[in-house]
Design a protein around this motif. Structure first.
Motif, PDB file in Angstrom:
ATOM      1  N   LEU A 207      26.610 -45.633 -11.268  1.00 41.47           N
ATOM      2  CA  LEU A 207      26.315 -44.903 -13.136  1.00 41.47           C
ATOM      3  C   LEU A 207      26.798 -43.750 -12.402  1.00 41.47           C
ATOM      4  CD1 LEU A 207      25.441 -43.793 -15.623  1.00 41.47           C
ATOM      5  CD2 LEU A 207      23.248 -44.657 -14.547  1.00 41.47           C
ATOM      6  N   VAL A 208      25.957 -43.006 -11.857  1.00 45.36           N
ATOM      7  CA  VAL A 208      25.687 -41.846 -10.431  1.00 45.36           C
ATOM      8  C   VAL A 208      27.382 -41.667 -10.089  1.00 45.36           C
ATOM      9  CG1 VAL A 208      24.947 -40.716  -8.441  1.00 45.36           C
ATOM     10  CG2 VAL A 208      23.710 -42.425  -9.562  1.00 45.36           C
ATOM     11  N   ALA A 209      28.224 -42.413  -9.217  1.00 48.00           N
ATOM     12  CA  ALA A 209      29.449 -41.654  -9.070  1.00 48.00           C
ATOM     13  C   ALA A 209      30.214 -41.535 -11.252  1.00 48.00           C
ATOM     14  CB  ALA A 209      30.013 -43.098  -8.807  1.00 48.00           C
ATOM     15  N   ASP A 210      30.212 -42.509 -12.158  1.00 46.60           N
ATOM     16  CA  ASP A 210      30.575 -42.123 -13.016  1.00 46.60           C
ATOM     17  C   ASP A 210      30.821 -41.469 -13.446  1.00 46.60           C
ATOM     18  OD1 ASP A 210      32.269 -44.693 -12.492  1.00 46.60           O
ATOM     19  OD2 ASP A 210      31.048 -45.624 -14.470  1.00 46.60           O
ATOM     20  N   TYR A 211      28.724 -40.824 -13.567  1.00 45.82           N
ATOM     21  CA  TYR A 211      28.904 -39.870 -14.610  1.00 45.82           C
ATOM     22  C   TYR A 211      29.027 -38.087 -13.660  1.00 45.82           C
ATOM     23  CZ  TYR A 211      25.110 -36.652 -16.872  1.00 45.82           C
ATOM     24  OH  TYR A 211      24.997 -35.693 -17.869  1.00 45.82           O
ATOM     25  N   ARG A 212      28.848 -38.340 -12.217  1.00 47.65           N
ATOM     26  CA  ARG A 212      29.392 -37.106 -11.599  1.00 47.65           C
ATOM     27  C   ARG A 212      31.126 -37.203 -11.979  1.00 47.65           C
ATOM     28  NH1 ARG A 212      25.812 -37.792  -5.656  1.00 47.65           N
ATOM     29  NH2 ARG A 212      23.895 -36.732  -6.337  1.00 47.65           N
ATOM     30  N   ARG A 213      31.732 -37.840 -11.898  1.00 51.24           N
ATOM     31  CA  ARG A 213      33.212 -37.748 -12.118  1.00 51.24           C
ATOM     32  C   ARG A 213      32.756 -36.927 -13.186  1.00 51.24           C
ATOM     33  NH1 ARG A 213      34.213 -42.851 -11.229  1.00 51.24           N
ATOM     34  NH2 ARG A 213      34.159 -42.628  -8.887  1.00 51.24           N
ATOM     35  N   LYS A 214      33.080 -37.412 -14.183  1.00 52.12           N
ATOM     36  CA  LYS A 214      32.589 -36.517 -15.991  1.00 52.12           C
ATOM     37  C   LYS A 214      32.314 -36.023 -15.784  1.00 52.12           C
ATOM     38  CE  LYS A 214      32.687 -38.297 -20.648  1.00 52.12           C
ATOM     39  NZ  LYS A 214      34.683 -38.098 -20.985  1.00 52.12           N
ATOM     40  N   TYR A 215      31.287 -35.077 -15.116  1.00 48.73           N
ATOM     41  CA  TYR A 215      30.099 -33.954 -15.400  1.00 48.73           C
ATOM     42  C   TYR A 215      29.966 -33.020 -14.377  1.00 48.73           C
ATOM     43  CZ  TYR A 215      29.805 -36.901 -20.285  1.00 48.73           C
ATOM     44  OH  TYR A 215      29.878 -37.534 -21.397  1.00 48.73           O
ATOM     45  N   PRO A 216      30.918 -33.363 -13.426  1.00 47.41           N
ATOM     46  CA  PRO A 216      30.383 -32.694 -11.648  1.00 47.41           C
ATOM     47  C   PRO A 216      29.760 -31.419 -12.206  1.00 47.41           C
ATOM     48  CG  PRO A 216      33.053 -31.737 -12.336  1.00 47.41           C
ATOM     49  CD  PRO A 216      32.053 -33.159 -13.832  1.00 47.41           C
ATOM     50  N   GLU A 217      29.359 -30.450 -12.721  1.00 50.14           N
ATOM     51  CA  GLU A 217      28.733 -29.349 -13.053  1.00 50.14           C
ATOM     52  C   GLU A 217      26.541 -30.107 -13.286  1.00 50.14           C
ATOM     53  OE1 GLU A 217      29.597 -27.006 -11.344  1.00 50.14           O
ATOM     54  OE2 GLU A 217      31.671 -27.562 -11.373  1.00 50.14           O
ATOM     55  N   GLU A 218      26.945 -30.977 -13.705  1.00 49.95           N
ATOM     56  CA  GLU A 218      25.209 -31.392 -14.735  1.00 49.95           C
ATOM     57  C   GLU A 218      24.640 -32.209 -13.471  1.00 49.95           C
ATOM     58  OE1 GLU A 218      25.226 -30.596 -17.424  1.00 49.95           O
ATOM     59  OE2 GLU A 218      27.104 -29.588 -17.990  1.00 49.95           O
ATOM     60  N   GLN A 219      23.261 -31.197 -13.197  1.00 54.35           N
ATOM     61  CA  GLN A 219      22.546 -31.965 -12.914  1.00 54.35           C
ATOM     62  C   GLN A 219      21.708 -33.706 -13.295  1.00 54.35           C
ATOM     63  OE1 GLN A 219      18.790 -29.209 -12.335  1.00 54.35           O
ATOM     64  NE2 GLN A 219      17.949 -30.207 -10.550  1.00 54.35           N
TER      65      GLN A 219
ATOM     66  N   SER B 219      21.540 -37.753 -21.295  1.00 55.63           N
ATOM     67  CA  SER B 219      21.408 -38.980 -22.284  1.00 55.63           C
ATOM     68  C   SER B 219      22.713 -38.909 -23.208  1.00 55.63           C
ATOM     69  CB  SER B 219      19.696 -39.216 -22.881  1.00 55.63           C
ATOM     70  OG  SER B 219      19.779 -40.251 -24.023  1.00 55.63           O
ATOM     71  N   LEU B 220      23.110 -38.058 -23.790  1.00 52.65           N
ATOM     72  CA  LEU B 220      23.951 -37.719 -24.587  1.00 52.65           C
ATOM     73  C   LEU B 220      25.516 -38.447 -23.790  1.00 52.65           C
ATOM     74  CD1 LEU B 220      25.101 -37.371 -27.231  1.00 52.65           C
ATOM     75  CD2 LEU B 220      24.950 -34.525 -27.172  1.00 52.65           C
ATOM     76  N   GLN B 221      25.283 -37.520 -23.116  1.00 57.21           N
ATOM     77  CA  GLN B 221      26.726 -37.556 -22.215  1.00 57.21           C
ATOM     78  C   GLN B 221      26.792 -38.446 -21.173  1.00 57.21           C
ATOM     79  OE1 GLN B 221      25.946 -33.516 -19.395  1.00 57.21           O
ATOM     80  NE2 GLN B 221      27.355 -32.446 -20.297  1.00 57.21           N
ATOM     81  N   ALA B 222      25.466 -39.245 -20.846  1.00 59.02           N
ATOM     82  CA  ALA B 222      26.114 -40.863 -20.435  1.00 59.02           C
ATOM     83  C   ALA B 222      25.926 -42.264 -21.444  1.00 59.02           C
ATOM     84  CB  ALA B 222      24.203 -41.281 -20.220  1.00 59.02           C
ATOM     85  N   GLN B 223      25.709 -41.509 -23.037  1.00 59.51           N
ATOM     86  CA  GLN B 223      25.634 -42.176 -23.810  1.00 59.51           C
ATOM     87  C   GLN B 223      27.762 -41.822 -23.636  1.00 59.51           C
ATOM     88  OE1 GLN B 223      23.414 -41.408 -27.217  1.00 59.51           O
ATOM     89  NE2 GLN B 223      23.142 -43.045 -27.249  1.00 59.51           N
ATOM     90  N   GLN B 224      27.893 -40.631 -24.150  1.00 61.73           N
ATOM     91  CA  GLN B 224      29.810 -40.654 -24.691  1.00 61.73           C
ATOM     92  C   GLN B 224      30.237 -41.278 -22.897  1.00 61.73           C
ATOM     93  OE1 GLN B 224      31.074 -38.962 -26.987  1.00 61.73           O
ATOM     94  NE2 GLN B 224      32.602 -40.472 -26.675  1.00 61.73           N
ATOM     95  N   LEU B 225      29.930 -41.543 -22.232  1.00 59.96           N
ATOM     96  CA  LEU B 225      30.489 -41.439 -20.743  1.00 59.96           C
ATOM     97  C   LEU B 225      30.817 -43.349 -20.716  1.00 59.96           C
ATOM     98  CD1 LEU B 225      31.525 -41.700 -17.883  1.00 59.96           C
ATOM     99  CD2 LEU B 225      29.183 -42.023 -17.386  1.00 59.96           C
ATOM    100  N   HIS B 226      29.892 -43.917 -21.627  1.00 64.07           N
ATOM    101  CA  HIS B 226      29.989 -45.523 -21.677  1.00 64.07           C
ATOM    102  C   HIS B 226      30.966 -45.839 -22.787  1.00 64.07           C
ATOM    103  CE1 HIS B 226      28.324 -49.335 -21.773  1.00 64.07           C
ATOM    104  NE2 HIS B 226      28.354 -48.924 -23.643  1.00 64.07           N
TER     105      HIS B 226
END
Length: 419
Positions: A309-321, A68-75
């Motif tokens: 969102l999935v694409a952006d999150y995977r790009r920024k945090y490629p190792e995270e589930q 959740s925190l990582q998604a917030q930081q992404l935004h």
């Protein structure tokens, strides 16, 4: 694998959520000022807006808290790259409370004077402990927890639906899936505390409307082996089961049920599943028997905003589930930045001005779910829920079984229980 070893494996499947008791603390009223014709308050400078995040990065819900925190930081990073809010860069001031109420209170006391709003406070118990202090300091606080007991506080805001609403909507699906008829027995296994109590209220209402008989089992947060509950439900002859428990308890109950012959549909509320469960011995049973009622669409959805969102999150945090908490973080982040934009238009970035701005968002839509109404703190902003099913190999480990739905029985439930 014999039944005893199977039960042990299921009981150790995942981390627990641990609700704790409440307490309170005091703080001085916030100061205010003005800058460039805009009224300001704590956390606002000429160049920055600082928001707080109190979450779990080291405790039993750390996987969800981190996502959740990582998604917030992404935004926030995307907003800042586009120029920020009201000519200011947005910053997150993050503290880890480890899902401990006392640590959350201490962290709140530390960050409160430095922030304009709380972009997320994870945990219904943590929020309950801080309610009086939040209101005293007029600090808009978005909650990472959906207990209806948190409704009705001017500066506290749930994001999405409540656990009770999830199960009223979800049980309509369960009745059809299990072909339930009036008089049939359904198991209800729920956890002590705000989460389980709110969910159980919704399940009881839906069962009464459908003419079903509930066989209830209460569990403690620390319980990991659901053998006794399964044994009782099987002896009672239940034809379906409803859960408001932790992921570990879900894995144990569904796994033990399957191994002992109680192969019936199981409906879980949103906190009852995390994709890590698909790496446990319960995986085959979960994929066949479990359904999850939640206000957020599956991350495997084809909705354009979800795909992005999935694409952006995977790009920024490629190792995270990926898990559903990514959506919670993304929605919370957009909600708070939209609120700040509205406050800027109203030329009032004081704490009261920020809360007032939130109440103007009566048709909030970021494409990740239903349109939400934040105009009334006493009402859940969303009444629709999805039904998802565990599925290995897809983003978030869940696939869509039923799109966002608000069932007819929900109107009566809300009139009686308000969430």
């Amino acid at each position: 694998m014999n039944r005893f070893r199977t039960t042990q494996a299921f009981a150790l499947a995942a981390a627990l959520l641990v609700p704790l008791t409440a307490c309170s603390t005091k703080a001085a009223p916030p100061a205010s000022g003005s800058a460039g014709g805009i009224k300001t308050g704590p956390g606002i400078t000429d160049s920055t807006i600082t928001l707080g995040v109190l979450t779990d990065l080291s405790g039993p819900t750390a996987a969800m808290g981190k996502s959740s925190l990582q998604a917030q930081q992404l935004h926030v990073d995307q907003i800042n790259s586009a120029g920020g809010v009201c000519g200011r860069q947005v910053k997150l001031l993050v503290r880890d409370h480890g899902y401990d109420v006392q640590k959350a209170v201490g962290a709140f006391t530390e960050v409160q004077p430095q922030i304009a709003a709380m972009a997320q406070l994870l945990g219904s118990g943590q929020t309950a402990a801080l309610l009086d202090t939040i209101e005293r300091n007029s600090l808009l606080t978005l909650v990472g927890g959906n207990s209806a007991s948190l409704l009705g506080h001017p500066h506290v805001q749930l994001v999405g639906t409540t656990y009770g609403i999830e199960l009223v909507n979800g049980m309509d699906f369960l009745v059809k899936k299990a072909r339930l008829k009036p008089g049939d027995k359904v198991g209800l296994v729920y956890q002590d505390g705000d989460y389980g109590t709110n969910a159980a209220t919704g399940a009881r209402y839906a069962a009464e409307k459908a003419g079903l008989s509930l066989v209830e089992q209460t569990v403690k947060p620390t319980d990991t082996d659901m053998t006794a509950q399964v044994t009782a439900l099987k002896a009672a002859g239940v034809k379906a089961v409803v859960l408001a428990v932790t992921p570990a308890q879900t894995a144990s109950l569904v796994g033990v049920a399957a191994s002992t012959g109680l192969r019936v549909p199981v409906l879980g509320s949103s906190p009852a599943f995390v994709p890590q469960l698909l790496g446990t011995p319960a995986k085959p049973a979960l994929e066949k028997m479990l359904f999850v009622s939640t206000g957020a669409p599956a991350l495997s959805s084809e909705k354009p905003a979800v795909v992005k969102l999935v694409a952006d999150y995977r790009r920024k945090y490629p190792e995270e589930q990926l898990n559903q908490a990514v959506e919670i973080g993304a929605v919370s982040a957009k909600l708070i930045t939209d609120t700040l934009q509205a406050a800027c238009r109203g030329k009032d970035l004081s704490r009261d001005g920020i809360t007032t701005a939130l109440r103007t968002l009566d048709a909030f839509d970021n494409g990740l779910g239903s349109v939400q109404d934040y105009s009334d703190p006493a009402e859940a902003p969303d009444r629709k829920t999805y039904v998802l099913q565990p599925a290995a190999g897809v983003p978030g480990g869940l696939k869509t079984v039923q799109d966002a739905t608000e069932v007819p029985a929900l109107a009566g439930y809300l009139a009686a229980h308000n969430g």
